[in-house]
Design a protein around this motif. Sequence first.
Motif, PDB file in Angstrom:
ATOM      1  N   SER A  10       0.830  -1.208   0.000  1.00 41.77           N
ATOM      2  CA  SER A  10       0.000   0.000   0.000  1.00 41.77           C
ATOM      3  C   SER A  10       0.863   1.255   0.000  1.00 41.77           C
ATOM      4  O   SER A  10       0.396   2.336  -0.320  1.00 41.77           O
ATOM      5  N   PHE A  11       2.149   1.133   0.336  1.00 39.52           N
ATOM      6  CA  PHE A  11       3.076   2.262   0.314  1.00 39.52           C
ATOM      7  C   PHE A  11       3.529   2.604  -1.102  1.00 39.52           C
ATOM      8  O   PHE A  11       4.175   3.607  -1.327  1.00 39.52           O
ATOM      9  N   SER A  12       3.205   1.777  -2.067  1.00 41.73           N
ATOM     10  CA  SER A  12       3.677   1.964  -3.436  1.00 41.73           C
ATOM     11  C   SER A  12       2.923   3.042  -4.203  1.00 41.73           C
ATOM     12  O   SER A  12       3.372   3.469  -5.245  1.00 41.73           O
ATOM     13  N   GLY A  13       1.779   3.450  -3.734  1.00 44.69           N
ATOM     14  CA  GLY A  13       1.007   4.456  -4.447  1.00 44.69           C
ATOM     15  C   GLY A  13       0.284   3.856  -5.633  1.00 44.69           C
ATOM     16  O   GLY A  13       0.044   2.658  -5.711  1.00 44.69           O
ATOM     17  N   SER A  14      -0.031   4.701  -6.614  1.00 45.01           N
ATOM     18  CA  SER A  14      -0.847   4.240  -7.732  1.00 45.01           C
ATOM     19  C   SER A  14      -0.065   4.002  -9.013  1.00 45.01           C
ATOM     20  O   SER A  14      -0.606   3.525  -9.989  1.00 45.01           O
ATOM     21  N   GLY A  15       1.205   4.323  -9.042  1.00 46.70           N
ATOM     22  CA  GLY A  15       1.995   4.153 -10.260  1.00 46.70           C
ATOM     23  C   GLY A  15       2.534   2.742 -10.411  1.00 46.70           C
ATOM     24  O   GLY A  15       2.174   1.824  -9.681  1.00 46.70           O
ATOM     25  N   ASN A  16       3.419   2.568 -11.377  1.00 44.89           N
ATOM     26  CA  ASN A  16       4.043   1.266 -11.615  1.00 44.89           C
ATOM     27  C   ASN A  16       5.412   1.165 -10.965  1.00 44.89           C
ATOM     28  O   ASN A  16       6.250   0.410 -11.412  1.00 44.89           O
ATOM     29  N   ASP A  17       5.626   1.907  -9.907  1.00 45.95           N
ATOM     30  CA  ASP A  17       6.916   1.970  -9.224  1.00 45.95           C
ATOM     31  C   ASP A  17       6.914   1.093  -7.978  1.00 45.95           C
ATOM     32  O   ASP A  17       7.055   1.598  -6.868  1.00 45.95           O
ATOM     33  N   CYS A  18       6.757  -0.201  -8.130  1.00 44.48           N
ATOM     34  CA  CYS A  18       6.655  -1.023  -6.935  1.00 44.48           C
ATOM     35  C   CYS A  18       7.154  -2.433  -7.181  1.00 44.48           C
ATOM     36  O   CYS A  18       7.337  -2.864  -8.311  1.00 44.48           O
ATOM     37  N   VAL A  19       7.359  -3.115  -6.085  1.00 45.01           N
ATOM     38  CA  VAL A  19       7.661  -4.543  -6.122  1.00 45.01           C
ATOM     39  C   VAL A  19       6.374  -5.275  -5.801  1.00 45.01           C
ATOM     40  O   VAL A  19       5.641  -4.904  -4.894  1.00 45.01           O
ATOM     41  N   GLU A  20       6.097  -6.312  -6.560  1.00 39.74           N
ATOM     42  CA  GLU A  20       4.901  -7.118  -6.343  1.00 39.74           C
ATOM     43  C   GLU A  20       5.315  -8.501  -5.861  1.00 39.74           C
ATOM     44  O   GLU A  20       6.398  -8.985  -6.187  1.00 39.74           O
ATOM     45  N   SER A  33       7.017  -4.124 -10.877  1.00 38.87           N
ATOM     46  CA  SER A  33       5.786  -3.962 -11.639  1.00 38.87           C
ATOM     47  C   SER A  33       6.017  -3.443 -13.054  1.00 38.87           C
ATOM     48  O   SER A  33       5.256  -3.762 -13.955  1.00 38.87           O
ATOM     49  N   ASP A  34       7.076  -2.668 -13.268  1.00 40.12           N
ATOM     50  CA  ASP A  34       7.306  -2.134 -14.608  1.00 40.12           C
ATOM     51  C   ASP A  34       8.122  -3.074 -15.496  1.00 40.12           C
ATOM     52  O   ASP A  34       8.374  -2.779 -16.653  1.00 40.12           O
ATOM     53  N   ASP A  35       8.547  -4.223 -14.963  1.00 37.18           N
ATOM     54  CA  ASP A  35       9.260  -5.231 -15.745  1.00 37.18           C
ATOM     55  C   ASP A  35       8.821  -6.610 -15.262  1.00 37.18           C
ATOM     56  O   ASP A  35       9.587  -7.350 -14.651  1.00 37.18           O
ATOM     57  N   LEU A  40      11.785 -13.224  -9.461  1.00 39.19           N
ATOM     58  CA  LEU A  40      12.675 -13.887  -8.515  1.00 39.19           C
ATOM     59  C   LEU A  40      11.858 -14.885  -7.705  1.00 39.19           C
ATOM     60  O   LEU A  40      10.734 -14.594  -7.300  1.00 39.19           O
ATOM     61  N   HIS A  41      12.429 -16.040  -7.446  1.00 42.01           N
ATOM     62  CA  HIS A  41      11.756 -17.088  -6.682  1.00 42.01           C
ATOM     63  C   HIS A  41      12.551 -17.343  -5.409  1.00 42.01           C
ATOM     64  O   HIS A  41      13.776 -17.414  -5.454  1.00 42.01           O
ATOM     65  N   THR A  42      11.847 -17.505  -4.293  1.00 39.54           N
ATOM     66  CA  THR A  42      12.501 -17.815  -3.033  1.00 39.54           C
ATOM     67  C   THR A  42      11.554 -18.629  -2.163  1.00 39.54           C
ATOM     68  O   THR A  42      10.391 -18.814  -2.506  1.00 39.54           O
ATOM     69  N   THR A  43      12.050 -19.080  -1.048  1.00 41.11           N
ATOM     70  CA  THR A  43      11.205 -19.814  -0.113  1.00 41.11           C
ATOM     71  C   THR A  43      10.478 -18.838   0.806  1.00 41.11           C
ATOM     72  O   THR A  43      10.900 -17.687   0.966  1.00 41.11           O
ATOM     73  N   GLY A  44       9.422 -19.305   1.417  1.00 39.69           N
ATOM     74  CA  GLY A  44       8.692 -18.469   2.350  1.00 39.69           C
ATOM     75  C   GLY A  44       9.532 -18.046   3.533  1.00 39.69           C
ATOM     76  O   GLY A  44       9.474 -16.897   3.986  1.00 39.69           O
TER      77      GLY A  44
END
Length: 63
Positions: A10-20, A33-35, A40-44
């Motif tokens: 929710s800290f990412s705002g509304s643009g495409n500037d974030c990690v998903e 989000s922009d690429d 990246l894959h990792t364990t929980g």
Amino acid sequence: MPDINWQKSSFSGSGNDCVEVRSMNGLVELRESDDGDIILHTTGSAFADLLRTIKVGELDHRA
């Protein structure tokens, strides 16, 4: 690739500037989000360790 179940902070705002992030097949997947083709894959547990490290500020000196 379908864009289902991806979540962003929710800290990412509304643009495409974030990690998903999403959980898929027992792994945690991360992408920018922009690429969205690079994932990246990792364990929980490794992801939980990363989040704890970030929250306590152990990586602040690298910013």
